[in-house]
Design a protein around this motif. Structure first.
Motif, PDB file in Angstrom:
ATOM      1  N   VAL A 145       0.844  -1.187   0.000  1.00 20.98           N
ATOM      2  CA  VAL A 145       0.000   0.000   0.000  1.00 20.98           C
ATOM      3  C   VAL A 145       0.882   1.242   0.000  1.00 20.98           C
ATOM      4  CG1 VAL A 145      -1.903   1.176   1.162  1.00 20.98           C
ATOM      5  CG2 VAL A 145      -1.558  -1.275   1.484  1.00 20.98           C
ATOM      6  N   ASP A 146       0.539   2.202  -0.817  1.00 20.16           N
ATOM      7  CA  ASP A 146       1.239   3.484  -0.873  1.00 20.16           C
ATOM      8  C   ASP A 146       2.613   3.451  -1.545  1.00 20.16           C
ATOM      9  OD1 ASP A 146      -0.855   4.832   0.128  1.00 20.16           O
ATOM     10  OD2 ASP A 146      -0.095   4.985   2.180  1.00 20.16           O
ATOM     11  N   ASP A 147       2.978   2.343  -2.126  1.00 21.84           N
ATOM     12  CA  ASP A 147       4.230   2.324  -2.890  1.00 21.84           C
ATOM     13  C   ASP A 147       4.088   3.112  -4.190  1.00 21.84           C
ATOM     14  OD1 ASP A 147       5.564   0.888  -1.044  1.00 21.84           O
ATOM     15  OD2 ASP A 147       5.560  -1.012  -2.141  1.00 21.84           O
ATOM     16  N   GLY A 148       2.829   3.373  -4.599  1.00 16.64           N
ATOM     17  CA  GLY A 148       2.587   4.201  -5.774  1.00 16.64           C
ATOM     18  C   GLY A 148       2.150   3.429  -7.008  1.00 16.64           C
ATOM     19  N   LYS A 149       1.536   2.282  -6.774  1.00 16.11           N
ATOM     20  CA  LYS A 149       1.107   1.451  -7.891  1.00 16.11           C
ATOM     21  C   LYS A 149       0.038   2.154  -8.740  1.00 16.11           C
ATOM     22  CE  LYS A 149      -0.206  -2.471  -6.389  1.00 16.11           C
ATOM     23  NZ  LYS A 149      -1.586  -2.712  -6.797  1.00 16.11           N
ATOM     24  N   SER A 150      -0.961   2.692  -8.078  1.00 13.66           N
ATOM     25  CA  SER A 150      -2.015   3.365  -8.823  1.00 13.66           C
ATOM     26  C   SER A 150      -1.463   4.586  -9.553  1.00 13.66           C
ATOM     27  CB  SER A 150      -3.143   3.799  -7.887  1.00 13.66           C
ATOM     28  OG  SER A 150      -3.583   2.696  -7.149  1.00 13.66           O
ATOM     29  N   THR A 151      -0.583   5.292  -8.875  1.00 13.40           N
ATOM     30  CA  THR A 151       0.020   6.469  -9.496  1.00 13.40           C
ATOM     31  C   THR A 151       0.821   6.061 -10.731  1.00 13.40           C
ATOM     32  OG1 THR A 151       0.217   7.425  -7.280  1.00 13.40           O
ATOM     33  CG2 THR A 151       1.421   8.528  -9.042  1.00 13.40           C
ATOM     34  N   LEU A 152       1.542   4.939 -10.626  1.00 19.53           N
ATOM     35  CA  LEU A 152       2.343   4.468 -11.759  1.00 19.53           C
ATOM     36  C   LEU A 152       1.455   4.118 -12.957  1.00 19.53           C
ATOM     37  CD1 LEU A 152       4.966   3.524 -13.109  1.00 19.53           C
ATOM     38  CD2 LEU A 152       4.596   1.278 -12.062  1.00 19.53           C
ATOM     39  N   VAL A 208      11.863   0.584  -8.866  1.00 18.71           N
ATOM     40  CA  VAL A 208      12.159   1.266  -7.610  1.00 18.71           C
ATOM     41  C   VAL A 208      11.588   2.677  -7.711  1.00 18.71           C
ATOM     42  CG1 VAL A 208      13.970   1.994  -6.013  1.00 18.71           C
ATOM     43  CG2 VAL A 208      14.220  -0.150  -7.299  1.00 18.71           C
ATOM     44  N   ASN A 209      10.479   2.902  -6.996  1.00 21.41           N
ATOM     45  CA  ASN A 209       9.700   4.137  -7.153  1.00 21.41           C
ATOM     46  C   ASN A 209      10.061   5.191  -6.098  1.00 21.41           C
ATOM     47  OD1 ASN A 209       7.695   5.797  -8.251  1.00 21.41           O
ATOM     48  ND2 ASN A 209       6.133   5.034  -6.818  1.00 21.41           N
ATOM     49  N   LYS A 210       9.555   6.382  -6.326  1.00 18.73           N
ATOM     50  CA  LYS A 210       9.757   7.535  -5.433  1.00 18.73           C
ATOM     51  C   LYS A 210      11.238   7.914  -5.342  1.00 18.73           C
ATOM     52  CE  LYS A 210       5.579   6.426  -2.819  1.00 18.73           C
ATOM     53  NZ  LYS A 210       4.814   6.569  -1.586  1.00 18.73           N
ATOM     54  N   MET A 211      11.952   7.724  -6.454  1.00 14.52           N
ATOM     55  CA  MET A 211      13.369   8.101  -6.492  1.00 14.52           C
ATOM     56  C   MET A 211      13.548   9.583  -6.169  1.00 14.52           C
ATOM     57  SD  MET A 211      15.355   5.512  -6.919  1.00 14.52           S
ATOM     58  CE  MET A 211      16.913   6.302  -7.291  1.00 14.52           C
ATOM     59  N   ASP A 212      12.517  10.406  -6.448  1.00 14.15           N
ATOM     60  CA  ASP A 212      12.602  11.838  -6.130  1.00 14.15           C
ATOM     61  C   ASP A 212      12.782  12.057  -4.633  1.00 14.15           C
ATOM     62  OD1 ASP A 212       9.880  10.732  -6.244  1.00 14.15           O
ATOM     63  OD2 ASP A 212       9.234  12.712  -5.527  1.00 14.15           O
ATOM     64  N   LEU A 213      12.245  11.155  -3.819  1.00 14.76           N
ATOM     65  CA  LEU A 213      12.318  11.331  -2.369  1.00 14.76           C
ATOM     66  C   LEU A 213      13.655  10.871  -1.778  1.00 14.76           C
ATOM     67  CD1 LEU A 213       8.683  10.345  -1.296  1.00 14.76           C
ATOM     68  CD2 LEU A 213       9.610  12.617  -1.778  1.00 14.76           C
ATOM     69  N   ILE A 238      12.514   4.728 -10.909  1.00 10.06           N
ATOM     70  CA  ILE A 238      11.491   5.624 -11.475  1.00 10.06           C
ATOM     71  C   ILE A 238      10.941   6.593 -10.427  1.00 10.06           C
ATOM     72  CG2 ILE A 238      10.695   3.846 -13.121  1.00 10.06           C
ATOM     73  CD1 ILE A 238       8.172   3.576 -11.306  1.00 10.06           C
ATOM     74  N   SER A 239      10.231   7.598 -10.923  1.00 12.33           N
ATOM     75  CA  SER A 239       9.349   8.370 -10.050  1.00 12.33           C
ATOM     76  C   SER A 239       8.008   8.448 -10.769  1.00 12.33           C
ATOM     77  CB  SER A 239       9.889   9.777  -9.784  1.00 12.33           C
ATOM     78  OG  SER A 239       8.851  10.564  -9.230  1.00 12.33           O
ATOM     79  N   ALA A 240       7.039   7.711 -10.238  1.00 12.78           N
ATOM     80  CA  ALA A 240       5.725   7.651 -10.892  1.00 12.78           C
ATOM     81  C   ALA A 240       5.056   9.018 -10.845  1.00 12.78           C
ATOM     82  CB  ALA A 240       4.848   6.606 -10.213  1.00 12.78           C
ATOM     83  N   LEU A 241       5.220   9.692  -9.722  1.00 14.86           N
ATOM     84  CA  LEU A 241       4.562  10.974  -9.541  1.00 14.86           C
ATOM     85  C   LEU A 241       5.070  12.003 -10.548  1.00 14.86           C
ATOM     86  CD1 LEU A 241       2.431  12.268  -7.659  1.00 14.86           C
ATOM     87  CD2 LEU A 241       4.314  13.163  -6.312  1.00 14.86           C
TER      88      LEU A 241
HETATM   89  N1  LIG Z   1       7.121  11.780  -4.105  1.00 14.01           N
HETATM   90  C1  LIG Z   1       6.517  10.779  -4.734  1.00 14.01           C
HETATM   91  N2  LIG Z   1       5.307  10.372  -4.311  1.00 14.01           N
HETATM   92  C2  LIG Z   1       4.716   9.352  -4.952  1.00 14.01           C
HETATM   93  C3  LIG Z   1       5.315   8.708  -6.066  1.00 14.01           C
HETATM   94  N3  LIG Z   1       4.477   7.739  -6.501  1.00 14.01           N
HETATM   95  C4  LIG Z   1       3.373   7.790  -5.703  1.00 14.01           C
HETATM   96  N4  LIG Z   1       3.515   8.766  -4.771  1.00 14.01           N
HETATM   97  C5  LIG Z   1       2.553   9.132  -3.710  1.00 14.01           C
HETATM   98  O1  LIG Z   1       2.420   8.051  -2.821  1.00 14.01           O
HETATM   99  C6  LIG Z   1       1.081   7.959  -2.331  1.00 14.01           C
HETATM  100  C7  LIG Z   1       0.503   6.578  -2.622  1.00 14.01           C
HETATM  101  O2  LIG Z   1       0.393   6.374  -4.014  1.00 14.01           O
HETATM  102  P1  LIG Z   1      -0.676   5.401  -4.659  1.00 14.01           P
HETATM  103  O3  LIG Z   1      -0.429   5.407  -6.111  1.00 14.01           O
HETATM  104  O4  LIG Z   1      -2.050   5.708  -4.192  1.00 14.01           O
HETATM  105  O5  LIG Z   1      -0.194   4.014  -4.011  1.00 14.01           O
HETATM  106  P2  LIG Z   1      -0.805   2.548  -4.114  1.00 14.01           P
HETATM  107  O6  LIG Z   1      -1.450   2.293  -2.806  1.00 14.01           O
HETATM  108  O7  LIG Z   1       0.394   1.681  -4.321  1.00 14.01           O
HETATM  109  O8  LIG Z   1      -1.730   2.491  -5.271  1.00 14.01           O
HETATM  110  C8  LIG Z   1       0.310   9.064  -3.017  1.00 14.01           C
HETATM  111  O9  LIG Z   1       0.245  10.151  -2.152  1.00 14.01           O
HETATM  112  C9  LIG Z   1       1.158   9.377  -4.234  1.00 14.01           C
HETATM  113  O10 LIG Z   1       1.004  10.683  -4.685  1.00 14.01           O
HETATM  114  C10 LIG Z   1       6.615   9.165  -6.496  1.00 14.01           C
HETATM  115  O11 LIG Z   1       7.211   8.664  -7.447  1.00 14.01           O
HETATM  116  N5  LIG Z   1       7.147  10.192  -5.789  1.00 14.01           N
END
Ligand SMILES: Nc1nc2c(ncn2[C@@H]2O[C@H](COP(=O)(O)OP(=O)(O)O)[C@@H](O)[C@H]2O)c(=O)[nH]1
Lengths: 424, 300
Positions: free
Chosen positions: A15-22, A144-149, A183-186
């Motif tokens: 959860v929150d790894d950013g799957k939906s965002t990706l 490997v996501n959220k590389m920006d962070l 990567i950075s999905a965001l």
């Molecule tokens: N800074 C940053 N935040 C991200 C990235 N990808 C996702 N997020 C944030 O992480 C949170 C969870 O993302 P979400 O896609 O809902 O995660 P899921 O639960 O895996 O589907 C959200 O607040 C996104 O905006 C990224 O690459 N960089």
């Protein structure tokens, strides 16, 4: 007609790894999001007070999910490039949803595992890898996501790659190809377009990698398995004596003139025609929904397996398998389930539950006498009639079965046949 | 003789599903709306059982708000394929006072279809109803199974669906339950159109550009037909060259301006379009959860 190419991908992440965002990002950057969908996302993002587009909204489908903000079931997402079509099975990452992950992965060619760069390899990652390894998914992409962070740091990425490789060494399916992509999905870095921020990375972006995967890379070499779904007897003047066997070819190839055996009767014959709709062909390959006729007038019915004479499957009345349990009523020994193997259905009895597999500890086994919802374990199953089958590692399309609860009619579990003793 | 069967995975999958329906159920039917998706279904069913005939009847829930072109096309198709057709009328239900018609500007009979459909299922004892819904159409549909079990009231319990693993389809049901089957679940709008083009499947003329009397409301183009579609005095009727991307009721399907007169032009237009198909469905724009709510109540 042009051959339609489809690549099926399953995704896994906590959860929150950013799957939906990706996924939202892929759709957005490949211009697969239509204007109205995009407007709905914009509106929704504004309502929530975000100063960016919440691309995750592109996939979260059900009301309950929108309320809780989590993905709770397998959703299918479609997009295409000029090169091919893609189907993503978006499966949730919660502990209690192993069954959804297996459901999604069972119909996928490749898998993407997401890791949060700040957190690295966590418990969930181990499970995701183990399941993809168990299902013998040939291609695995670790994003490997959220590389920006983590300031796009190469050292952080490399450390995670090392950790993951250690994990992979413990996997039982060694031929699996694993590719790591930062990567950075965001922000969209390395998802579709390559990124200045990650200039130290010289590999392909996620999308470039997907576009280059060849079907030969992800399909095993298998023997022809033709299970009869239904017998076609038109009984019309033009087709008075027509008796065709309709089914989908799972594995290998069949040609006119092939010497075949029908199982379980073991009657022999030769393939007379291979037909698709109103045309006849000399050959068919894996995946085709065809109708065949045989030279001899023998008794063939639904569920029968037609194979080449020199490519016989195993035969047993008792099999061993790894079961993933998907029902709230636990699996215990001595119970009766309907056993569905492809389109064939027989009564079965659970002879014993042999062990439970700990997905978080790379498949370490422990003794047990029941399998609960989302558990994986070994079981021995006794069948009402002898079964002709392949082991899952020999043919993914003909090495699995489902168990159906005879009281509720629910699909209660899925099994992967691993019957080593029967190797002939 | 041709060499090797060229496979199209989507077509192979749909044919496989049709054959499972024929084998696993006693009384299946194809839900036929007259739209391109259900026409594609009929075509796939023909291929699945050839040289035998399609072993299912067609069921059409007629809202009374259909485009006349759709009805004419339906009757032709039934004759050509030698099919059995059952038509059930929403109007009958309204007349009998079983359901109440919506009034006013956005009135539509779409929701009323559900009642009539459930009655048809009960009357004929259908245990499987094959529909042309696709997962790419709408977010709630993205989670739909290929064999979707409904209870005695036709309700969809989305949180308690049977897992579908590999290609194994479990159609076992209790008495009173029935299954909705979606053979083209994994097709996209573009897949359907490309298939129609490649297979040279005939479709109703309203899918191609034609002149029509229309009026504009909320940025959408509505058919001017005062018997069926409510229109305010200041909503002025003009003639435009339009076509339909999706065909439902006149009262809930918007047209798009288009010069696509041939299937090639239609496919090209879909490829380039930046609006989704359901964007022209007025019923889905009511709220974000519109489709999911309707499905829970027994809609397709
Ligand atoms: N800074 C940053 N935040 C991200 C990235 N990808 C996702 N997020 C944030 O992480 C949170 C969870 O993302 P979400 O896609 O809902 O995660 P899921 O639960 O895996 O589907 C959200 O607040 C996104 O905006 C990224 O690459 N960089």
């Amino acid at each position: 007609m042009k051959k339609n190419k489809v690549l099926k991908i399953s995704t896994a992440g906590s959860v929150d790894d950013g799957k939906s965002t990706l996924i939202g990002r892929i759709l957005y950057d490949t211009k697969s999001l239509k204007r109205d969908a995009l407007e709905a996302i914009k509106k929704n993002s504004e309502q929530k007070g975000y100063d960016y587009l919440d691309l995750a909204l592109a996939t979260d489908g059900l009301v309950a999910e929108r309320e809780q903000g989590i993905t709770i079931d397998v959703a299918h997402i479609y997009f295409s490039t000029p090169n091919r079509s893609y189907i993503i099975a978006d499966t949730p990452g919660h502990k209690e949803y192993t069954r959804n992950m297996i459901t999604g992965a069972s119909s996928s060619d490749i898998a993407v595992i997401l890791i949060d760069a700040r957190k690295g390899v966590v418990e969930q990652t181990k499970r995701h890898f183990f399941i993809n390894n168990l299902l013998r998914i040939n291609e695995l992409i670790v994003a490997v996501n959220k590389m920006d962070l983590v300031d796009y740091k190469e050292t952080r990425f490399n450390a995670i790659v090392e950790d993951f490789k250690k994990l992979a060494q413990a996997g039982s399916y060694k031929e699996q190809l694993i590719t790591f992509i930062p990567i950075s999905a965001l922000h969209g870095d390395n998802v579709v377009a390559s990124s200045e921020n990650l200039s130290w990375y010289s590999g392909k972006t996620l999308m470039q990698h997907l576009e280059n995967i060849q079907f030969e890379d992800i399909h095993q070499n298998t023997q022809a398995r033709f299970q009869v779904q239904t017998v076609i007897r038109p009984k019309t003047e033009n087709f008075h004596d027509f008796r065709g066997y309709a089914g989908k070819l799972k594995g290998g190839e069949l040609s006119v003139g092939d010497k075949v055996v029908v199982l379980p009767s073991k009657m022999k014959s030769t393939i007379k025609t291979i037909e698709f709709y109103d045309k006849k062909y000399t050959k068919a390959s894996i995946g085709s929904s065809i109708t065949i006729t045989l030279e001899d007038d023998i008794n063939v019915s639904r569920g029968d397996l037609i194979v080449k004479e020199n490519q016989l499957p195993h035969e047993a009345k008792e099999i061993k398998a790894i079961i993933c349990w998907m029902d709230s009523t636990p699996l215990i020994s001595s119970t009766i389930y309907q056993f569905q193997y492809g389109v064939k259905s027989v009564k079965s009895k659970i002879k014993s539950i042999d062990s439970k597999i700990d997905t978080d500890r790379m498949g370490k086994e422990q003794e047990t006498n029941e399998l609960q919802l989302n558990n994986l374990g070994w079981a021995t199953i006794q069948l009402a009639k002898p079964l002709h089958f392949d082991n899952y590692d020999e043919n993914k399309d003909s090495g699995a079965f489902i168990l159906i609860d005879t009281k509720t009619n629910n699909t209660a579990g899925v099994g992967f046949i691993q019957h080593k003793e029967s190797l002939n | 003789m041709n060499d090797i069967v060229i496979n199209n995975p989507l077509e192979d999958e749909a044919i496989y599903i049709f054959r499972e329906v024929a084998a696993q159920f006693e009384k299946p039917a194809i839900l036929f709306s007259g739209g391109k998706d259900s026409i594609t279904l009929v075509h796939l069913a023909k291929k699945a059982f050839y040289p035998a005939k399609i072993p299912f009847p067609l069921v059409h829930i007629d809202t009374g708000h259909n485009f006349p072109e759709t009805i004419a096309f339906r009757d032709n198709l039934v004759k050509e394929f030698g099919l059995e057709l059952h038509v059930h009328y929403v109007q009958d239900n309204i007349d009998a006072g079983h359901v109440k018609e919506e009034q006013g500007k956005y009135a539509s009979r779409n929701q009323l279809q559900t009642q009539t459909l459930l009655q048809a299922i009960e009357e004929h004892g259908f245990d499987a109803c094959i529909g042309g819904a696709r997962r790419d159409e709408e977010k709630a549909r993205a989670k739909e199974r290929i064999f979707s079990v409904r209870d005695d009231f036709g309700q969809w319990d989305e949180k308690n669906q049977r897992p579908e693993v590999f290609d194994m389809l479990n159609g076992r049901i209790a008495y009173g339950q029935n299954v909705r089957v979606f053979p083209i679940s994994n097709w996209t709008e573009l897949d359907v159109w490309t298939y129609i083009q490649n297979e040279e499947i005939e479709i109703p003329s309203i899918y191609f550009a034609h002149k029509r009397n229309v009026f504009e409301r909320d940025g959408l183009i509505w058919t001017a037909n005062d018997d069926v579609v409510y229109r305010e005095k200041d909503e002025i009727v003009t003639e435009k060259t339009v076509r339909f991307r999706t065909v439902g009721d006149m009262s809930c399907t918007a047209a798009v301006e288009s010069l696509a007169f041939s299937i090639e032009e239609v496919v090209k237009e879909i490829r380039q379009s930046d609006l989704s198909e359901r964007g022209a469905r007025i019923d889905d724009m009511r709220s974000e959860a519109a489709m999911e709510t309707r499905k829970q109540e027994g809609y397709f």
